[in-house]
Design a protein around this motif. Structure first.
Motif, PDB file in Angstrom:
ATOM      1  N   ARG A  39       0.826  -1.211   0.000  1.00  0.00           N
ATOM      2  CA  ARG A  39       0.000   0.000   0.000  1.00  0.00           C
ATOM      3  C   ARG A  39       0.859   1.259   0.000  1.00  0.00           C
ATOM      4  N   GLY A  40       2.141   1.117   0.249  1.00  0.00           N
ATOM      5  CA  GLY A  40       3.036   2.274   0.266  1.00  0.00           C
ATOM      6  C   GLY A  40       3.394   2.699  -1.150  1.00  0.00           C
ATOM      7  N   MET A  41       4.056   3.836  -1.269  1.00  0.00           N
ATOM      8  CA  MET A  41       4.403   4.358  -2.594  1.00  0.00           C
ATOM      9  C   MET A  41       5.260   3.372  -3.380  1.00  0.00           C
ATOM     10  N   VAL A  42       6.272   2.794  -2.722  1.00  0.00           N
ATOM     11  CA  VAL A  42       7.187   1.898  -3.426  1.00  0.00           C
ATOM     12  C   VAL A  42       6.526   0.545  -3.708  1.00  0.00           C
ATOM     13  N   GLY A  43       5.910  -0.042  -2.699  1.00  0.00           N
ATOM     14  CA  GLY A  43       5.288  -1.359  -2.869  1.00  0.00           C
ATOM     15  C   GLY A  43       4.188  -1.320  -3.923  1.00  0.00           C
ATOM     16  N   ASN A  44       3.415  -0.243  -3.907  1.00  0.00           N
ATOM     17  CA  ASN A  44       2.334  -0.106  -4.875  1.00  0.00           C
ATOM     18  C   ASN A  44       2.883  -0.023  -6.304  1.00  0.00           C
ATOM     19  N   ALA A  45       3.956   0.735  -6.478  1.00  0.00           N
ATOM     20  CA  ALA A  45       4.570   0.841  -7.817  1.00  0.00           C
ATOM     21  C   ALA A  45       5.132  -0.511  -8.258  1.00  0.00           C
ATOM     22  N   LEU A  46       5.680  -1.244  -7.306  1.00  0.00           N
ATOM     23  CA  LEU A  46       6.238  -2.563  -7.641  1.00  0.00           C
ATOM     24  C   LEU A  46       5.158  -3.541  -8.059  1.00  0.00           C
ATOM     25  N   VAL A  47       4.046  -3.526  -7.343  1.00  0.00           N
ATOM     26  CA  VAL A  47       2.936  -4.420  -7.709  1.00  0.00           C
ATOM     27  C   VAL A  47       2.450  -4.084  -9.115  1.00  0.00           C
ATOM     28  N   ARG A  48       2.270  -2.778  -9.405  1.00  0.00           N
ATOM     29  CA  ARG A  48       1.816  -2.386 -10.746  1.00  0.00           C
ATOM     30  C   ARG A  48       2.815  -2.847 -11.802  1.00  0.00           C
ATOM     31  N   ARG A  49       4.094  -2.674 -11.510  1.00  0.00           N
ATOM     32  CA  ARG A  49       5.138  -3.053 -12.477  1.00  0.00           C
ATOM     33  C   ARG A  49       5.155  -4.564 -12.719  1.00  0.00           C
ATOM     34  N   LEU A  50       5.150  -5.331 -11.639  1.00  0.00           N
ATOM     35  CA  LEU A  50       5.228  -6.793 -11.783  1.00  0.00           C
ATOM     36  C   LEU A  50       3.986  -7.316 -12.497  1.00  0.00           C
ATOM     37  N   GLU A  51       2.818  -6.764 -12.165  1.00  0.00           N
ATOM     38  CA  GLU A  51       1.586  -7.197 -12.854  1.00  0.00           C
ATOM     39  C   GLU A  51       1.675  -6.876 -14.342  1.00  0.00           C
TER      40      GLU A  51
END
Ligand code: GFB
Length: 311
Positions: A14-26
């Motif tokens: 839910r954080g800025m970094v984790g959220n960007a990573l989830v979007r990227r990996l998906e």
């Protein structure tokens, strides 16, 4: 290489970094991402973390969860920054190893380097001098995380890597003026000054300090590459490659937001490290470079702020 169906646990989604990573990996086709809301899993709770790892057995772990904040929050709450980060990272790194994770990516920070490190800062500057006092607690916690990953690698052959991002910004950033980093704070201040027809905008410090800013989507693309291609316990920097003074940043933000008032400097606020620009030679050698120029990144973040925060 990672298999598209491997179970990847992104801690801190839910954080800025984790959220960007989830979007990227998906977007890259990874179809088996494991996430846990903070209400369901408190990463500071050792037994709760151990249970999730024992039940889920993720093959790959990305540790993007941390207590983070800007210069004032770091300076005001050293106990929380030290303790919470140590607890989160100790729990996650240890459980990852004990449940057979074959790779872990730990996110550190450029503040692990000495206050007066050579610029641009090479990875070899780690532990070569005294830290910046305003964020010493956070830096010590992050250094402990790096050393724990390296200890698992040395003692048990674990493929646990540590990535040092420069100052980050982007969607899902924290816009609270007491706890945020400079870019988000100035975007909000400029927006509010414009909408309230104020004649001035207050900026902390002298304006002379220099920082390097990387859009979080660029960090996510670098992490995706490092998950696939980087298998060394030696730390690796992720930066934009150029820095800017806080005065220049404030002027750029005012330009993007279209606020044309005066900048007023609050010299009672700390400046922090005089300069923080990472040497990204190692990462560039792997073929990565950032894709979002600073002005465009600020404009995109302002759009996100207007749509999600300023409503
Ligand atoms: O982004 P920032 O809070 O963190 O501040 P650091 C960077 C610079 O911007 C400092 C100035 O010189 C601040 O004085 N600044 C000017 C402001 N106006 C403002 C404002 O309104 N808000 C904020 N926050 N700053 C943090 C560390 O250091 O960087 C963390 O404390 C972490 O541990 C993070 O490493 C990346 O770059 O100084």
């Amino acid at each position: 290489m990672l298999d598209k169906s491997e179970k990847i646990f992104v801690a801190g989604h839910r954080g800025m970094v984790g959220n960007a990573l989830v979007r990227r990996l998906e977007s890259q086709g990874f179809s088996n991402l494991l996430v846990r809301a903070r209400s369901k899993l408190d990463l500071r709770d050792e037994s709760a973390v151990a249970k999730v790892f024992a039940d889920e057995k993720p093959a790959v772990v990305v540790l993007a969860a941390a207590k983070v904040g800007g210069i004032k929050a770091n300076n005001d709450y050293p106990v929380e920054f030290l303790l919470e980060n140590l607890r989160i990272q100790n729990n996650v790194i240890r459980s990852a190893y004990e449940n057979g994770a074959r790779k872990l990516l730990f996110l550190g920070s450029s503040c692990i380097y000495p206050k007066l490190a050579p610029q641009p800062i090479p990875e070899t500057a780690l532990l070569s001098g005294p830290l910046e006092p305003t964020n010493e607690a956070y830096a010590i916690a992050k250094i402990a995380g790096i050393k724990l990953c390296q200890a698992y690698a040395r003692e048990h052959g674990a493929n646990f890597i540590s990535v040092m991002p420069t100052n980050l910004y982007g969607p899902n950033d924290n816009f609270d003026l007491e706890t945020s980093h400079v870019l988000a704070a100035l975007l909000r201040k400029a927006h509010e000054a414009k909408t309230q027809n104020d004649s001035e905008l207050i900026v902390w410090g002298s304006g002379k300090t220099r920082r390097e800013f990387l859009h979080v989507d660029d960090l996510a693309s670098a992490c995706a590459l490092l998950l696939e291609q980087y298998d060394s316990p030696e730390i690796i920097n992720v930066g934009f490659g150029e820095d800017i003074s806080i005065r220049e940043l404030a002027e750029l933000i005012c330009d993007v937001v279209a606020f044309d008032g005066e900048l007023t400097w609050d010299k009672n606020k700390p400046d922090g490290t005089p300069r923080k620009l990472l040497d990204v030679t190692k990462l560039r050698a792997l073929g990565w470079k950032p894709s979002i120029p600073l002005r465009e990144g600020i404009a995109r973040t302002y759009e996100w702020f207007l749509a999600n925060y300023a409503r």
